[in-house]
Design a protein around this motif. Structure first.
Motif, PDB file in Angstrom:
ATOM      1  N   ASP A 282      -7.680  -9.036   0.336  1.00  0.00           N
ATOM      2  CA  ASP A 282      -7.473  -8.339  -0.924  1.00  0.00           C
ATOM      3  C   ASP A 282      -7.347  -6.824  -0.785  1.00  0.00           C
ATOM      4  N   TYR A 283      -7.932  -6.225   0.245  1.00  0.00           N
ATOM      5  CA  TYR A 283      -7.962  -4.766   0.323  1.00  0.00           C
ATOM      6  C   TYR A 283      -7.273  -4.217   1.568  1.00  0.00           C
ATOM      7  N   LEU A 284      -7.691  -4.619   2.738  1.00  0.00           N
ATOM      8  CA  LEU A 284      -7.125  -4.128   3.993  1.00  0.00           C
ATOM      9  C   LEU A 284      -6.336  -5.275   4.609  1.00  0.00           C
ATOM     10  N   VAL A 285      -5.066  -5.347   4.271  1.00  0.00           N
ATOM     11  CA  VAL A 285      -4.246  -6.521   4.575  1.00  0.00           C
ATOM     12  C   VAL A 285      -3.305  -6.215   5.740  1.00  0.00           C
ATOM     13  N   LEU A 286      -3.337  -7.086   6.748  1.00  0.00           N
ATOM     14  CA  LEU A 286      -2.438  -6.983   7.891  1.00  0.00           C
ATOM     15  C   LEU A 286      -1.549  -8.211   7.894  1.00  0.00           C
ATOM     16  N   GLU A 287      -0.244  -7.997   7.665  1.00  0.00           N
ATOM     17  CA  GLU A 287       0.687  -9.114   7.718  1.00  0.00           C
ATOM     18  C   GLU A 287       2.059  -8.633   8.180  1.00  0.00           C
ATOM     19  N   LYS A 288       2.632  -9.403   9.077  1.00  0.00           N
ATOM     20  CA  LYS A 288       3.970  -9.153   9.608  1.00  0.00           C
ATOM     21  C   LYS A 288       4.142  -7.742  10.162  1.00  0.00           C
ATOM     22  N   GLY A 289       3.130  -7.267  10.888  1.00  0.00           N
ATOM     23  CA  GLY A 289       3.233  -5.966  11.538  1.00  0.00           C
ATOM     24  C   GLY A 289       3.024  -4.776  10.622  1.00  0.00           C
ATOM     25  N   ILE A 290       2.566  -5.011   9.406  1.00  0.00           N
ATOM     26  CA  ILE A 290       2.333  -3.923   8.457  1.00  0.00           C
ATOM     27  C   ILE A 290       0.885  -3.983   7.979  1.00  0.00           C
ATOM     28  N   LEU A 291       0.200  -2.863   8.067  1.00  0.00           N
ATOM     29  CA  LEU A 291      -1.163  -2.747   7.568  1.00  0.00           C
ATOM     30  C   LEU A 291      -1.090  -2.044   6.217  1.00  0.00           C
ATOM     31  N   ALA A 292      -1.726  -2.634   5.210  1.00  0.00           N
ATOM     32  CA  ALA A 292      -1.619  -2.100   3.854  1.00  0.00           C
ATOM     33  C   ALA A 292      -2.974  -2.058   3.171  1.00  0.00           C
ATOM     34  N   LEU A 293      -3.138  -1.056   2.342  1.00  0.00           N
ATOM     35  CA  LEU A 293      -4.270  -0.983   1.422  1.00  0.00           C
ATOM     36  C   LEU A 293      -3.785  -1.521   0.088  1.00  0.00           C
ATOM     37  N   ARG A 294      -4.476  -2.502  -0.431  1.00  0.00           N
ATOM     38  CA  ARG A 294      -4.096  -3.074  -1.724  1.00  0.00           C
ATOM     39  C   ARG A 294      -5.303  -3.064  -2.639  1.00  0.00           C
ATOM     40  N   ASN A 295      -5.037  -3.073  -3.914  1.00  0.00           N
ATOM     41  CA  ASN A 295      -6.076  -3.118  -4.937  1.00  0.00           C
ATOM     42  C   ASN A 295      -7.058  -1.965  -4.777  1.00  0.00           C
ATOM     43  N   VAL A 296      -6.491  -0.778  -4.582  1.00  0.00           N
ATOM     44  CA  VAL A 296      -7.300   0.428  -4.457  1.00  0.00           C
ATOM     45  C   VAL A 296      -6.788   1.488  -5.417  1.00  0.00           C
TER      46      VAL A 296
ATOM     47  N   ILE B 246      -6.739   5.601  -5.436  1.00  0.00           N
ATOM     48  CA  ILE B 246      -6.968   6.731  -4.535  1.00  0.00           C
ATOM     49  C   ILE B 246      -6.898   8.017  -5.349  1.00  0.00           C
ATOM     50  N   ASP B 247      -7.952   8.820  -5.269  1.00  0.00           N
ATOM     51  CA  ASP B 247      -8.034   9.998  -6.121  1.00  0.00           C
ATOM     52  C   ASP B 247      -6.937  11.022  -5.849  1.00  0.00           C
ATOM     53  N   CYS B 248      -6.529  11.190  -4.610  1.00  0.00           N
ATOM     54  CA  CYS B 248      -5.477  12.175  -4.327  1.00  0.00           C
ATOM     55  C   CYS B 248      -4.134  11.715  -4.892  1.00  0.00           C
ATOM     56  N   ALA B 249      -3.873  10.418  -4.931  1.00  0.00           N
ATOM     57  CA  ALA B 249      -2.636   9.909  -5.522  1.00  0.00           C
ATOM     58  C   ALA B 249      -2.657  10.088  -7.039  1.00  0.00           C
ATOM     59  N   GLU B 250      -3.797   9.862  -7.659  1.00  0.00           N
ATOM     60  CA  GLU B 250      -3.910  10.075  -9.103  1.00  0.00           C
ATOM     61  C   GLU B 250      -3.774  11.557  -9.442  1.00  0.00           C
ATOM     62  N   PHE B 251      -4.331  12.412  -8.602  1.00  0.00           N
ATOM     63  CA  PHE B 251      -4.212  13.856  -8.814  1.00  0.00           C
ATOM     64  C   PHE B 251      -2.746  14.280  -8.705  1.00  0.00           C
ATOM     65  N   GLU B 252      -2.044  13.750  -7.710  1.00  0.00           N
ATOM     66  CA  GLU B 252      -0.630  14.085  -7.541  1.00  0.00           C
ATOM     67  C   GLU B 252       0.192  13.631  -8.744  1.00  0.00           C
ATOM     68  N   THR B 253      -0.090  12.443  -9.267  1.00  0.00           N
ATOM     69  CA  THR B 253       0.610  11.946 -10.447  1.00  0.00           C
ATOM     70  C   THR B 253       0.348  12.834 -11.653  1.00  0.00           C
ATOM     71  N   ALA B 254      -0.911  13.231 -11.847  1.00  0.00           N
ATOM     72  CA  ALA B 254      -1.260  14.104 -12.968  1.00  0.00           C
ATOM     73  C   ALA B 254      -0.584  15.472 -12.832  1.00  0.00           C
ATOM     74  N   MET B 255      -0.526  16.012 -11.628  1.00  0.00           N
ATOM     75  CA  MET B 255       0.112  17.313 -11.421  1.00  0.00           C
ATOM     76  C   MET B 255       1.625  17.234 -11.635  1.00  0.00           C
TER      77      MET B 255
ATOM     78  N   ALA C  96      -0.182   7.402   2.748  1.00  0.00           N
ATOM     79  CA  ALA C  96       1.136   6.822   3.015  1.00  0.00           C
ATOM     80  C   ALA C  96       1.786   6.347   1.712  1.00  0.00           C
ATOM     81  N   PRO C  97       3.108   6.371   1.661  1.00  0.00           N
ATOM     82  CA  PRO C  97       3.795   5.816   0.496  1.00  0.00           C
ATOM     83  C   PRO C  97       3.464   4.329   0.358  1.00  0.00           C
ATOM     84  N   ASN C  98       3.111   3.906  -0.832  1.00  0.00           N
ATOM     85  CA  ASN C  98       2.728   2.516  -1.125  1.00  0.00           C
ATOM     86  C   ASN C  98       1.519   2.053  -0.323  1.00  0.00           C
ATOM     87  N   GLN C  99       0.801   2.958   0.283  1.00  0.00           N
ATOM     88  CA  GLN C  99      -0.403   2.683   1.059  1.00  0.00           C
ATOM     89  C   GLN C  99      -0.169   1.610   2.129  1.00  0.00           C
ATOM     90  N   SER C 100       0.977   1.654   2.788  1.00  0.00           N
ATOM     91  CA  SER C 100       1.242   0.707   3.870  1.00  0.00           C
ATOM     92  C   SER C 100       1.999   1.404   4.995  1.00  0.00           C
TER      93      SER C 100
END
Length: 175
Positions: free
Chosen positions: A136-150, A152-161, A87-91
């Motif tokens: 710190d990592y799997l944060v649920l607040e105000k109806g939004i579930l987010a991954l933080r402080n992670v 992700i290899d596929c996101a780094e691969f996309e940035t490199a490409m 997901a965009p911004n992992q949330s």
């Protein structure tokens, strides 16, 4: 940073909390902490070790001393984690997750299924990565579930490409 040769990781570890106490965690400071210390940074200057989510060649979560194979949790929990990883911004909103994973269920039943899957995922991660998983990592607040402080290899691969494609279009082959 390239010209400040005396900046060691231990010095940076001492400086970042002081800087954050004065001006908060800016995007540049967070990127600096991620690149040099493999850590996330909170507004109060606390360093949080980054979790690495491996999606290419397997689906697992890694930290400095722990490895967690995501196949150990149920399918719903894996799907939640996978959707957050891409997901965009992992949330994502809870409504989106519920609508995607349980489209044919009633609202009450699908919400219960989400709560159960989310709770199971957190309970499996907490013994391996600490009680701070929910903050710190799997944060649920105000109806939004987010991954933080992670990281992700596929996101780094996309940035490199994307960077490689940009350099290729400009015929900067040495890049």
């Amino acid at each position: 940073l390239n010209f400040f040769f005396a900046l060691t990781p231990s010095l940076l570890q001492e400086l970042l909390p002081v800087i954050c106490s004065k001006m908060g965690a800016t995007k540049q400071l967070c990127e600096l902490a991620a690149a040099w210390l493999n850590s996330g940074l909170t507004d109060d200057g606390r360093l949080i070790p980054l979790l690495e989510i491996q999606t290419i060649g397997g689906f697992s979560i890694l930290s400095a001393d722990q490895r967690f194979d995501v196949s150990e949790v149920g399918q719903s929990s894996r799907m939640i984690l996978a959707l957050l990883a891409v997901a965009p911004n992992q949330s994502l909103t809870i409504e989106f997750l519920i609508g995607t994973l349980w489209p044919d269920s009633s609202a009450e039943k699908s919400r219960n299924s989400f709560d159960t899957a989310h709770s199971r995922l957190r309970k499996v991660l907490e013994p391996r990565f600490g009680k701070r998983v929910r903050y710190d990592y799997l944060v649920l607040e105000k109806g939004i579930l987010a991954l933080r402080n992670v990281r992700i290899d596929c996101a780094e691969f996309e940035t490199a490409m994307t960077s490689a494609r940009y350099q290729l279009q400009r015929q900067n082959f040495w890049q």
